[in-house]
Enzyme design. Structure first.
Site, PDB file in Angstrom:
ATOM      1  N   GLU A   1     -13.557   4.961  -2.633  1.00 48.34           N
ATOM      2  CA  GLU A   1     -12.132   5.229  -2.452  1.00 48.34           C
ATOM      3  C   GLU A   1     -11.608   6.150  -3.554  1.00 48.34           C
ATOM      4  O   GLU A   1     -11.790   5.877  -4.748  1.00 48.34           O
ATOM      5  CB  GLU A   1     -11.369   3.898  -2.480  1.00 48.34           C
ATOM      6  CG  GLU A   1      -9.968   3.983  -1.937  1.00 48.34           C
ATOM      7  CD  GLU A   1      -9.936   4.220  -0.438  1.00 48.34           C
ATOM      8  OE1 GLU A   1      -9.067   5.001   0.002  1.00 48.34           O
ATOM      9  OE2 GLU A   1     -10.756   3.643   0.294  1.00 48.34           O
ATOM     10  N   ASP A   2     -10.976   7.242  -3.152  1.00 50.99           N
ATOM     11  CA  ASP A   2     -10.274   8.143  -4.073  1.00 50.99           C
ATOM     12  C   ASP A   2     -11.153   8.702  -5.188  1.00 50.99           C
ATOM     13  O   ASP A   2     -10.734   8.798  -6.347  1.00 50.99           O
ATOM     14  CB  ASP A   2      -9.037   7.444  -4.655  1.00 50.99           C
ATOM     15  CG  ASP A   2      -7.923   7.314  -3.614  1.00 50.99           C
ATOM     16  OD1 ASP A   2      -8.082   7.874  -2.516  1.00 50.99           O
ATOM     17  OD2 ASP A   2      -6.906   6.658  -3.890  1.00 50.99           O
TER      18      ASP A   2
ATOM     19  N   TYR B   1       0.850  -1.191   0.000  1.00 55.36           N
ATOM     20  CA  TYR B   1       0.000   0.000   0.000  1.00 55.36           C
ATOM     21  C   TYR B   1       0.883   1.236   0.000  1.00 55.36           C
ATOM     22  O   TYR B   1       1.997   1.211  -0.489  1.00 55.36           O
ATOM     23  CB  TYR B   1      -0.998  -0.036   1.162  1.00 55.36           C
ATOM     24  CG  TYR B   1      -2.184   0.848   0.843  1.00 55.36           C
ATOM     25  CD1 TYR B   1      -2.998   0.565  -0.256  1.00 55.36           C
ATOM     26  CD2 TYR B   1      -2.455   1.991   1.581  1.00 55.36           C
ATOM     27  CE1 TYR B   1      -4.040   1.396  -0.602  1.00 55.36           C
ATOM     28  CE2 TYR B   1      -3.506   2.816   1.240  1.00 55.36           C
ATOM     29  CZ  TYR B   1      -4.294   2.519   0.144  1.00 55.36           C
ATOM     30  OH  TYR B   1      -5.322   3.349  -0.200  1.00 55.36           O
TER      31      TYR B   1
ATOM     32  N   ASN C   1      -0.426  11.914   1.373  1.00 56.38           N
ATOM     33  CA  ASN C   1       0.288  10.797   0.748  1.00 56.38           C
ATOM     34  C   ASN C   1       0.480  11.058  -0.742  1.00 56.38           C
ATOM     35  O   ASN C   1      -0.283  11.816  -1.336  1.00 56.38           O
ATOM     36  CB  ASN C   1      -0.530   9.499   0.909  1.00 56.38           C
ATOM     37  CG  ASN C   1      -0.545   9.003   2.344  1.00 56.38           C
ATOM     38  OD1 ASN C   1       0.487   8.946   2.994  1.00 56.38           O
ATOM     39  ND2 ASN C   1      -1.720   8.648   2.832  1.00 56.38           N
TER      40      ASN C   1
ATOM     41  N   ARG D   1      -8.953  10.774  -8.187  1.00 52.27           N
ATOM     42  CA  ARG D   1      -8.081  11.448  -7.216  1.00 52.27           C
ATOM     43  C   ARG D   1      -7.310  10.385  -6.446  1.00 52.27           C
ATOM     44  O   ARG D   1      -7.577  10.114  -5.287  1.00 52.27           O
ATOM     45  CB  ARG D   1      -8.920  12.297  -6.258  1.00 52.27           C
ATOM     46  CG  ARG D   1      -8.102  13.269  -5.408  1.00 52.27           C
ATOM     47  CD  ARG D   1      -8.866  13.699  -4.174  1.00 52.27           C
ATOM     48  NE  ARG D   1      -9.210  12.598  -3.312  1.00 52.27           N
ATOM     49  CZ  ARG D   1      -8.394  12.076  -2.403  1.00 52.27           C
ATOM     50  NH1 ARG D   1      -7.162  12.532  -2.255  1.00 52.27           N
ATOM     51  NH2 ARG D   1      -8.799  11.057  -1.648  1.00 52.27           N
TER      52      ARG D   1
ATOM     53  N   ASP E   1     -13.577   5.998   2.871  1.00 53.53           N
ATOM     54  CA  ASP E   1     -12.368   5.941   3.692  1.00 53.53           C
ATOM     55  C   ASP E   1     -11.638   7.273   3.717  1.00 53.53           C
ATOM     56  O   ASP E   1     -11.034   7.643   4.727  1.00 53.53           O
ATOM     57  CB  ASP E   1     -11.451   4.840   3.175  1.00 53.53           C
ATOM     58  CG  ASP E   1     -10.314   4.532   4.141  1.00 53.53           C
ATOM     59  OD1 ASP E   1     -10.580   4.473   5.357  1.00 53.53           O
ATOM     60  OD2 ASP E   1      -9.179   4.348   3.694  1.00 53.53           O
ATOM     61  N   ASP E   2     -11.674   8.026   2.605  1.00 58.18           N
ATOM     62  CA  ASP E   2     -10.983   9.309   2.553  1.00 58.18           C
ATOM     63  C   ASP E   2     -11.624  10.327   3.494  1.00 58.18           C
ATOM     64  O   ASP E   2     -10.930  11.146   4.097  1.00 58.18           O
ATOM     65  CB  ASP E   2     -10.994   9.855   1.123  1.00 58.18           C
ATOM     66  CG  ASP E   2     -10.377   8.869   0.145  1.00 58.18           C
ATOM     67  OD1 ASP E   2      -9.213   8.498   0.341  1.00 58.18           O
ATOM     68  OD2 ASP E   2     -11.072   8.446  -0.798  1.00 58.18           O
TER      69      ASP E   2
ATOM     70  N   LYS F   1      -6.315  -2.045  -0.842  1.00 55.28           N
ATOM     71  CA  LYS F   1      -7.188  -1.909   0.334  1.00 55.28           C
ATOM     72  C   LYS F   1      -7.765  -3.256   0.753  1.00 55.28           C
ATOM     73  O   LYS F   1      -7.824  -3.583   1.945  1.00 55.28           O
ATOM     74  CB  LYS F   1      -8.335  -0.936   0.028  1.00 55.28           C
ATOM     75  CG  LYS F   1      -7.926   0.515  -0.064  1.00 55.28           C
ATOM     76  CD  LYS F   1      -7.818   1.161   1.307  1.00 55.28           C
ATOM     77  CE  LYS F   1      -7.506   2.650   1.182  1.00 55.28           C
ATOM     78  NZ  LYS F   1      -7.382   3.316   2.481  1.00 55.28           N
TER      79      LYS F   1
END
Length: 615
Positions: free
Chosen positions: A306-307, A133, A471, A216, A329-330, A234
């Site tokens: 996610e993203d 990850y 990150n 993203r 999660d973000d 993930k």
């Protein structure tokens, strides 16, 4: 309830283990010394068995298994234990100097020997987590088209919608058909092939889906279809850290195109070579996907967004949180892990959460998500309205401090954070004006916590909290060494990506990592074992408190505000238990009756990667 005898165990057919998934063949309910049958469509044997990652053990097949499954001559005569295989693989991995090579080696292992992959990851989690990850997964996504070997998840693109419509158009031979077509065109019930695509996935008992549209990816921007590395990574952690069975996990990439010109001109790009779809076209595909997921897998399947870019992430979470079991999660995972770190750090500095003042650099998904959960926790502790507790939290975006005079031009998710104050353009000036005790970076822009900013924080705080969360590592607002050096060793520091220990004035500082991997595996497991049907903020607060409670005095003595990852499965079990308890308390659980000991129940549901013996 129907009961069946599987591998010598009388088993309730509906209530499985390993994350609440039906254990149809008794593989996980069997003890390690019991024999199980390596089923695929039929009993796997010979060459087929060696090519099946779910059952392949390589040189660990014993003499009886080699005879029973026609493996003689297909393997060298030596027999190696799983431990010896693990030792050899770690030796080989450490020979690679380039992180991406380690990533590719791990993905190759996952594709040929699933149990050994997870055994390796669980037993060496601190060393291998940065490989599978962040930060390495970011580079893997950037080069995904070049390193792509075999699919590891489902790709759902606009083709699944419009190829279906095109086939319908070919039958339009008269005006009456055109009239029917025109009526159906605006009807969302006239759907494409997304449900058919979901049914192509070989596993049917799916409990967790991680989905991205690749717009993203980490702090790297629009990577389109190549964002698949994120759901794959993930879900590897859902299994390794949270114990959710691999066959219950489904990675999905929604491909609506990309605005990344480099990818559009790359001959090796694996996605749709077109500009991103937006508006109704985008929303219809997502609506079809979410409806198909519920239709195919039921009410209790967890969908983790996610993203996604800010403008879609907030809208999708708001839209589907009332009708589906969804989690971003973000927004929510990052918030929960940061809140846990803050709650733990209070033991180092004293005072309550409500005594602190917070300043964020970055007002996107992560920043506003963390801010809202902090405000909710302060509200819970002080009984003050959340509208009031938000006033202790300030945000800086690309245009400066978010203040009331900017309210008309702000995106909707930023408006709750627009407080009365004169406009301030630069971060360092905002620090001097607001005088926060906690500085949190979620900007995705590296080197923004400058020496002047850190020194300003240190000038009015004995122990300034500095959280550089962006990150990958290159996008971190500052490094651990910079934070400790510029604060003269007084900072309480944590980052999103890992940093090595720092020595300052003869003292060793071990930086904490506010990694979402602390939260989402245990959080997801808690939802699964309780049969949750919706996610609520109280569950996120419960997860934060559970994680903070796992920080020991030994950790504090090293300056850590998060526990080490070496104990992550134990930590995940405690988080799962607290989340499940909150699900039952809120009346949102469907797995009844409630187990007496939720921690033990969570541990018993965890997938074990230890090899099974085959009959």
């Amino acid at each position: 309830m129907e009961s069946v005898l599987i591998n010598g165990i009388d088993k309730d057919y509906k209530n499985g283990v390993a994350g609440g998934v039906e254990d149809v063949y008794g593989e996980d309910s069997a003890t390690e010394d019991q024999l199980v049958t390596p089923w695929t469509v039929s009993v796997a044997s010979g060459y087929t068995l060696l090519r099946d990652p779910h059952h392949n053990k390589g040189l660990a097949f014993n003499e009886k298994e080699r005879d029973a499954h026609y493996l003689r001559g297909l393997l060298p005569p030596a027999i190696a234990t799983q431990e010896l295989q693990e030792k050899k693989l770690m030796h080989n991995l450490r020979q690679y100097q380039v992180p991406l090579q380690r990533y590719m080696a791990m993905m190759d292992l996952q594709e040929r020997n699933e149990r050994l992959f997870y055994k390796l990851l669980i037993d060496n989690v601190e060393e291998l987590l940065p490989v599978v990850y962040t930060p390495t997964v970011g580079e893997a996504c950037q080069k995904y088209g070049s390193i792509f070997r075999r699919p590891q998840g489902l790709y759902i693109s606009l083709k699944e919608k419009y190829d279906h419509l095109l086939a319908f158009c070919l039958c339009l031979l008269c005006l009456s058909c055109i009239a029917v077509w025109w009526k159906l065109k605006g009807d969302l019930s006239f759907r494409g092939k997304v449900l058919e695509v979901l049914k192509n996935w070989p596993e049917k008992s799916i409990q967790v889906i991680v989905v991205t549209d690749g717009e993203r990816i980490l702090g790297l921007g629009d990577l389109g279809c190549q964002g698949m590395g994120i759901p794959v990574g993930k879900l590897s952690l859902y299994t390794a850290l949270g114990g959710v069975r691999p066959s219950a996990c489904l990675p999905v990439t929604i491909d609506v195109g990309t605005n990344n010109e480099r990818l559009l001109n790359d001959e090796f790009y694996i996605g749709l070579k077109q500009k991103r779809a937006t508006g109704q076209e985008y929303n219809e595909l997502l609506e079809e996907f979410m409806s198909a997921v519920k239709q195919n897998y039921g009410e209790k399947v967890l969908v983790q967004f996610e993203d996604f870019a800010n403008h879609n992430a907030f809208e999708l979470l708001a839209k589907y949180s009332q009708s589906h079991l969804v989690f971003n999660d973000d927004i929510q995972g990052t918030a929960s892990v940061v809140l846990a770190g803050l709650l733990a750090a209070l033991k180092l500095v004293g005072r309550t959460l409500g005594d602190h003042k917070f300043l964020f650099l970055g007002a996107g998904e992560a920043g506003t998500g963390i801010a809202e959960l902090i405000a909710l926790e302060i509200s819970r502790q002080t009984k003050a309205p959340v509208e009031e507790t938000r006033k202790q939290i300030w945000l800086v975006d690309s245009k400066g401090l978010i203040v009331s005079s900017r309210k008309e031009s702000l995106q909707h998710f930023k408006k709750p954070w627009a407080h009365e104050h004169e406009p301030v353009k630069e971060l360092v000036d905002a620090v001097k004006e607001i005088k926060p005790t906690v500085l949190i970076g979620t900007s995705g822009v590296g080197k923004t916590f400058t020496k002047e900013v850190v020194e300003a924080m240190s000038s009015f705080n004995e122990k300034p909290f500095i959280l550089a969360l962006s990150n990958p590592t290159s996008h971190s607002e500052c490094t651990a060494e910079e934070a400790y050096t510029w604060s003269e060793g007084r900072a309480i520091f944590a980052s999103g990506s890992p940093f090595d220990p720092v020595t300052y004035n003869g003292k060793v500082f071990v930086p904490g990592q506010a990694n979402n991997a602390y939260i989402f595996p245990g959080f997801g497991l808690g939802l699964i074992i309780s049969g949750a049907i919706r996610v609520r903020d109280d569950m996120l607060l419960a997860a934060s408190e559970a994680l903070a409670a796992q920080v020991t005095q030994e950790n504090y003595d090293k300056g850590l505000i998060y526990p080490p990852f070496t104990n992550i499965r134990k930590i995940s079990a405690h988080i799962a238990a607290k989340v499940a308890a909150k699900v039952y308390e809120l009346g949102l659980a469907s797995r009844l009756p409630r187990p007496k000991d939720l921690v033990k129940h969570a541990e018993s549901c965890m997938y074990s990667p230890v090899y099974r013996n085959y009959r």
